[in-house]
Motif scaffolding. Structure first.
Motif, PDB file in Angstrom:
ATOM      1  N   UNK A  72       0.805  -1.235   0.000  1.00 65.41           N
ATOM      2  CA  UNK A  72       0.000   0.000   0.000  1.00 65.41           C
ATOM      3  C   UNK A  72       0.834   1.280   0.000  1.00 65.41           C
ATOM      4  N   UNK A  73       2.135   1.143  -0.162  1.00 66.71           N
ATOM      5  CA  UNK A  73       2.991   2.324   0.012  1.00 66.71           C
ATOM      6  C   UNK A  73       2.662   3.430  -0.996  1.00 66.71           C
ATOM      7  N   UNK A  74       2.228   3.068  -2.207  1.00 65.15           N
ATOM      8  CA  UNK A  74       1.916   4.101  -3.204  1.00 65.15           C
ATOM      9  C   UNK A  74       0.595   4.790  -2.876  1.00 65.15           C
ATOM     10  N   UNK A  75      -0.451   4.011  -2.626  1.00 62.80           N
ATOM     11  CA  UNK A  75      -1.749   4.662  -2.393  1.00 62.80           C
ATOM     12  C   UNK A  75      -1.809   5.398  -1.060  1.00 62.80           C
ATOM     13  N   UNK A  76      -0.894   5.047  -0.153  1.00 57.58           N
ATOM     14  CA  UNK A  76      -0.871   5.771   1.123  1.00 57.58           C
ATOM     15  C   UNK A  76      -0.165   7.119   1.005  1.00 57.58           C
ATOM     16  N   UNK A  77       0.715   7.256   0.022  1.00 64.55           N
ATOM     17  CA  UNK A  77       1.474   8.505  -0.118  1.00 64.55           C
ATOM     18  C   UNK A  77       1.364   9.051  -1.534  1.00 64.55           C
ATOM     19  N   UNK A 104      13.643  -8.889  -5.683  1.00 68.07           N
ATOM     20  CA  UNK A 104      13.925 -10.287  -5.330  1.00 68.07           C
ATOM     21  C   UNK A 104      13.131 -10.748  -4.106  1.00 68.07           C
ATOM     22  N   UNK A 105      12.558  -9.767  -3.365  1.00 65.93           N
ATOM     23  CA  UNK A 105      11.810 -10.136  -2.163  1.00 65.93           C
ATOM     24  C   UNK A 105      10.300 -10.185  -2.392  1.00 65.93           C
ATOM     25  N   UNK A 106       9.889  -9.947  -3.650  1.00 63.97           N
ATOM     26  CA  UNK A 106       8.450  -9.844  -3.927  1.00 63.97           C
ATOM     27  C   UNK A 106       7.692 -11.114  -3.539  1.00 63.97           C
ATOM     28  N   UNK A 107       8.298 -12.247  -3.879  1.00 62.05           N
ATOM     29  CA  UNK A 107       7.593 -13.488  -3.613  1.00 62.05           C
ATOM     30  C   UNK A 107       7.494 -13.753  -2.107  1.00 62.05           C
ATOM     31  N   UNK A 145       0.721  -4.572  -9.312  1.00 58.49           N
ATOM     32  CA  UNK A 145      -0.308  -3.735  -8.684  1.00 58.49           C
ATOM     33  C   UNK A 145       0.301  -2.392  -8.266  1.00 58.49           C
ATOM     34  N   UNK A 146       1.563  -2.425  -7.787  1.00 55.21           N
ATOM     35  CA  UNK A 146       2.247  -1.169  -7.432  1.00 55.21           C
ATOM     36  C   UNK A 146       2.418  -0.291  -8.664  1.00 55.21           C
ATOM     37  N   UNK A 147       2.786  -0.934  -9.792  1.00 57.34           N
ATOM     38  CA  UNK A 147       2.955  -0.186 -11.054  1.00 57.34           C
ATOM     39  C   UNK A 147       1.617   0.466 -11.435  1.00 57.34           C
ATOM     40  N   UNK A 148       0.551  -0.313 -11.307  1.00 55.87           N
ATOM     41  CA  UNK A 148      -0.792   0.195 -11.617  1.00 55.87           C
ATOM     42  C   UNK A 148      -1.137   1.408 -10.747  1.00 55.87           C
TER      43      UNK A 148
END
Lengths: 124, 224
Positions: B158-163, B179-182, B190-193
């Protein structure tokens, strides 16, 4: 946080103006902050009072803080409107993304994000 | 000889209109910084992001690749320490540390002071690493030519929609620690979106800065 640096700037503008006019003391400092500014009015007042207490010419100064409505303008159709500002503490550090009520495009806040020192009242 | 002394009435009150915007003061200073940089033909890049997102690692990786082609300096904002500056210096790149003390962001006047400490005629490129914070730096333009926001997978989904405000004026958004996504179960698409919905013109680059993955794309996006 940044309220302190805003407060120090307000005080230094007020003191410079008072000095320029040979004021004995500053009685009032009027400040206007936008409803979608990132400034918390209580924290700002706290910082202003803390700084003022160290400055003899600001002894007894009153800080009048007023709020300014937020106005948004659509980047597509140029429609302008006053954005309803529900008291959401989150907006103090992240204004909402507003969409045009007419065409649903992303709109920019054109007013309501500023912090202005409106004026001072001095004793000469 | 009589002397006439004109005095104002004791205790007279005077109302003075000022209408001076604190926000605009910073903006004007930022514009001045930009003019200084342009005069010297220097390109300045503001790097913003949360603490631990990988801002310093990104800058070091870019410096490694570009230091033979460009003369680079880094202005580094931090509350107190000089840990990052020391790391940058190891790369043989000039570094100016700005300790902001109680402030949560760099502002244009601090950049101005930092510029005075650098020999501008011998520089092509300046990276300005802002204080680790996803909120305040968005409000204070510094005079840079490009703004990079670094977020990392570990900050959660949620870091993008929160800021959102942070991403509005970004030219490049780096999604770091891919590399830590999984392991983190964070959907990077979804972050890109989310980024695109706030700022459709931003370049989004997925990266693993520590391992140098994605750095060339970022350099390309910077037109360097």
């Amino acid at each position: 946080m940044h309220e302190f640096s805003i407060a120090s700037q307000i005080i230094s503008i007020a003191l410079a103006e008072a000095k320029r006019r040979y004021a004995k003391r500053v009685l009032e400092i009027k400040i206007r902050i936008g409803k979608f500014s990132f400034i918390n009015p209580d924290q700002l007042k706290f910082s202003l009072e803390a700084i003022a207490s160290m400055e003899p010419s600001l002894n007894g100064v009153v800080f009048s803080v007023s709020e300014e409505d937020a106005v948004a303008k659509c980047i597509e159709c140029n429609y302008q409107w006053i954005v309803e500002c529900k008291d959401n503490p989150l907006y103090h550090y992240s204004p909402p993304i507003v969409r045009c009520p007419r065409c649903n495009n992303i709109s920019k806040l054109v007013k309501g994000r500023d912090c202005v020192i409106e004026g001072i009242c001095i004793e000469v | 000889m009589s002397k006439i002394i004109v005095t104002e009435d004791e205790g007279e009150r005077l109302d003075i209109e000022l209408e001076e915007s604190i926000i605009r003061r910073n903006m004007l200073l930022a514009e001045e910084n930009r003019r200084i940089l342009d005069n010297y033909g220097i390109k300045a890049i503001d790097v913003m992001g949360a603490t631990g997102s990988g801002k310093t690692t990104l800058i070091i990786q870019i410096c490694k690749r570009l230091k033979d082609r460009y003369r680079i300096a880094v202005i580094k904002g931090d509350l107190t320490s000089s840990i990052d500056s020391d790391m940058i210096l190891k790369e043989g790149v000039k570094s100016v540390q700005v300790n902001t003390g109680r402030e949560c962001h760099l502002d244009a006047s601090q950049i101005r002071k930092a510029l005075e400490k650098l020999e501008l005629s011998s520089l092509d490129l300046i990276f300005i690493e802002n204080v680790g914070n996803l909120i305040c730096p968005a409000e204070f333009p510094l005079g840079s030519h490009k703004r990079i926001v670094v977020i990392s997978i570990t900050e959660g989904p949620y870091t993008v929609i929160k800021h959102p405000f942070m991403f509005m004026d970004a030219d490049i958004v780096v999604i770091n620690k891919m590399d830590l996504a999984e392991a983190m179960k964070v959907d990077s698409d979804k972050l890109v979106q989310d980024i695109r919905s706030i700022n459709p013109r931003a370049n989004v680059v997925k990266a693993i800065c520590r391992d140098g993955i994605g750095i060339d794309d970022i350099i390309h996006a910077l037109n360097l």
